[in-house]
Scaffold this active site. Structure first.
Site, PDB file in Angstrom:
ATOM      1  N   HIS A 161     -12.537 -19.494  -4.273  1.00 30.28           N
ATOM      2  CA  HIS A 161     -13.466 -18.400  -4.983  1.00 30.28           C
ATOM      3  C   HIS A 161     -13.200 -17.165  -4.116  1.00 30.28           C
ATOM      4  O   HIS A 161     -14.193 -16.406  -4.588  1.00 30.28           O
ATOM      5  CB  HIS A 161     -15.027 -18.776  -5.183  1.00 30.28           C
ATOM      6  CG  HIS A 161     -15.231 -20.294  -5.815  1.00 30.28           C
ATOM      7  ND1 HIS A 161     -15.424 -20.594  -7.234  1.00 30.28           N
ATOM      8  CD2 HIS A 161     -15.109 -21.465  -5.278  1.00 30.28           C
ATOM      9  CE1 HIS A 161     -15.583 -21.891  -7.267  1.00 30.28           C
ATOM     10  NE2 HIS A 161     -15.398 -22.448  -6.308  1.00 30.28           N
ATOM     11  N   SER A 282       2.193   7.643  -0.968  1.00 25.92           N
ATOM     12  CA  SER A 282       1.542   8.344  -1.790  1.00 25.92           C
ATOM     13  C   SER A 282       1.785   9.828  -1.508  1.00 25.92           C
ATOM     14  O   SER A 282       1.919  10.365  -0.631  1.00 25.92           O
ATOM     15  CB  SER A 282       0.007   8.044  -1.852  1.00 25.92           C
ATOM     16  OG  SER A 282      -0.477   9.075  -2.360  1.00 25.92           O
ATOM     17  N   LYS A 288      -1.526   6.571   2.926  1.00 26.00           N
ATOM     18  CA  LYS A 288      -1.322   5.294   2.128  1.00 26.00           C
ATOM     19  C   LYS A 288       0.199   4.800   2.425  1.00 26.00           C
ATOM     20  O   LYS A 288       1.106   5.304   2.686  1.00 26.00           O
ATOM     21  CB  LYS A 288      -1.280   5.673   0.779  1.00 26.00           C
ATOM     22  CG  LYS A 288      -2.651   6.041   0.241  1.00 26.00           C
ATOM     23  CD  LYS A 288      -3.476   5.016  -0.023  1.00 26.00           C
ATOM     24  CE  LYS A 288      -3.149   3.913  -1.048  1.00 26.00           C
ATOM     25  NZ  LYS A 288      -3.751   4.155  -2.270  1.00 26.00           N
ATOM     26  N   GLU A 295       3.386  -5.469  -5.995  1.00 26.87           N
ATOM     27  CA  GLU A 295       2.725  -5.010  -7.077  1.00 26.87           C
ATOM     28  C   GLU A 295       3.568  -5.094  -8.431  1.00 26.87           C
ATOM     29  O   GLU A 295       3.126  -5.636  -9.427  1.00 26.87           O
ATOM     30  CB  GLU A 295       2.238  -3.652  -6.817  1.00 26.87           C
ATOM     31  CG  GLU A 295       0.994  -3.503  -6.099  1.00 26.87           C
ATOM     32  CD  GLU A 295       0.517  -2.162  -5.703  1.00 26.87           C
ATOM     33  OE1 GLU A 295      -0.394  -1.649  -6.205  1.00 26.87           O
ATOM     34  OE2 GLU A 295       1.409  -1.437  -4.967  1.00 26.87           O
TER      35      GLU A 295
END
Ligand code: ARG
Length: 464
Positions: A161, A282, A288, A295
């Site tokens: 979980h 970024s 970043k 991804e």
């Protein structure tokens, strides 16, 4: 690409040229030209067989084979003028052959149809793609074994979980991915068997009146067997669907793996460091460093699932035998194979370069009462029933939450409030090392077992 109309290959029964838009709409050459190498391979085998059974003379065969080889060279040199009016890769190559060697070129298609031709080409193509994909899976698995061996003793929290559950070793966690990839490999090997059957000789749908010998072409092309029914041979695409299903499962695994890498590289987890070469920045936020590769792989899984759904839908309403619908099989199939291969390649390059942050992983495992089950098991060994132990430890955890202490940080007196069976030896059980070392059986997380699993994994890879 030129687009003049009238198709000499089937123009005979037509009294007006095909509408320009329709010619473009029905053409597939823009994408099926990718099959050129396998198309030529199939044609050379077909011509060789026709000569062997006496349908072509040896001189005719030689001229056809030479012509096809020259055409292959031209395509590979980027000098071939693909024509949309010639519809597809098959008719482009055949027309060029006739242009080059004259009337003999027109004999190549004897005893054959584009229907069995294209079915053969796709199978030959997919067989090669599967081999390339299998090699990438193995390369990725090698990387996982190396990392797992290095990290056999590294402790991290294991999750259920997404909540801290029990401590595990990072090596053990990596080997979970190894197992999934082993099954992906098995599935593709299995799918390759059914892909590797030869429809050539089915002709348009019913077979052919020429005295063909399919065992000759089968052997020349390295197929395992010939298809047993011509109607099935030209129309079926279940091997492509099966490939997309196996590819979907592999992409689903890579997508889950990606999700973990995205989480683990985040500032919240900081479990691993992904080298800069697999990340991008970024344009607005200077701090970043984004995990773009995982991804993208996670995102690309959708393309492959789409290919599977697309092909199932493509086939489900088709009566026997070949229908033009089948021309729509290629783009999703090509895309699924490319996507899986590229994703595996990215992972195979990336995994050996992952840098785990040992101290952070360890600290995370120390938080979250990850050894609570070990305390319960300890009490079971002292003779209490497991359900009672569960309850006792539940109270201890509640106390820990209220007082900001993990189990191992409590004193013996504090622990004994919950059970007088708890003694000094409990602290060995509550350490992370004690916890992972205790799970010492096949499939368990103990460092010993990780090393044994790495050894088994190496043997598996060596047996391929
Ligand atoms: N381009 C076609 C395909 O991909 C080749 C087979 C065409 N056969 C036909 N009878 N029109 O399916």
């Amino acid at each position: 690409m030129s687009t003049e109309k009238t198709n000499q290959s089937w123009g005979g029964r037509f009294s007006e040229p095909v509408d320009t838009f329709v010619a473009r709409f029905t053409a597939s050459v823009e994408f099926d030209k990718r099959l050129y190498r396998h198309d030529i391979m199939g044609s050379i085998a077909h011509a060789s067989m026709l000569a062997q059974v006496g349908v072509l003379s040896d001189a005719e065969r030689d001229s056809i084979v030479d012509g096809l080889k020259q055409i292959q060279g031209e395509i590979e040199a980027g000098q071939f003028d693909w024509r949309v009016d010639l519809e597809d890769v098959h008719m482009n190559i055949e027309a060029k052959l006739t242009e080059r060697i004259g009337v003999t070129g027109k004999k190549l298609h004897t005893g054959r149809s584009r229907n069995d031709q294209v079915a053969t080409d796709i199978r030959l193509w997919l067989r090669d793609e599967i081999d390339l994909i299998l090699a990438e899976i193995t390369r990725l698995q090698q990387g996982l074994l190396e990392q797992a061996e290095r990290e056999a003793e590294t402790i991290m929290p294991g999750f259920t979980h997404l909540q801290t559950a029990q401590p595990v070793t990072f090596g053990h966690h990596l080997l979970a991915w190894f197992e999934m990839l082993s099954r992906d490999h098995e599935r593709l090997v299995d799918c390759r068997k059914r892909t590797n059957r030869m429809p050539l000789g089915s002709a348009a749908l019913a077979g052919t009146t020429y005295p063909i010998d399919r065992s000759i072409t089968c052997q020349l092309l390295g197929f395992e067997a010939v298809s047993g029914n011509s109607l099935d041979g030209v129309s079926d695409r279940d091997f492509a669907i099966e490939f997309c299903a196996a590819a979907s499962l592999a992409m689903m695994h890579l997508s889950r793996f990606s999700e973990e890498l995205v989480l683990w590289t985040s500032a919240q987890f900081q479990f691993i460091d992904l080298p800069d070469r697999f990340c991008t920045g970024s344009s607005i936020m200077p701090q970043k460093k984004n995990p773009d590769v995982p991804e993208l792989v996670r995102g690309k899984s959708g393309r492959v699932f789409g290919a599977l759904t697309g092909l199932l839908t493509l086939m489900k309403g088709q009566p026997l035998a070949y229908n033009k619908d089948n021309q729509e099989d290629k783009e999703p199939l090509f895309d699924a194979a490319d996507t899986l291969r590229d994703s595996l390649r990215a992972f195979a390059d990336m995994i050996p370069a992952l840098k785990p942050r040992h101290a952070i992983m360890r600290e995370a495992a120390l938080r979250g009462f990850s050894t609570a089950t070990d305390l319960a098991d300890y009490l079971v060994r002292k003779g209490l029933p497991f359900r009672d132990c569960h309850e006792i430890v539940g109270h201890a955890v509640k106390y820990g939450v209220d007082n900001g202490k993990d189990l191992a940080e409590m004193s013996l007196e504090e622990l004994r409030q919950f059970s007088d069976q708890i003694e000094q030896d409990v602290f060995a059980v509550l350490t992370l090392e004690g916890s992972v070392n205790a799970r010492d059986h096949i499939g368990g997380t103990a460092p010993n077992q990780v090393r044994a699993a790495v050894k088994r994994g190496r043997e598996l890879l060596a047996s391929r």
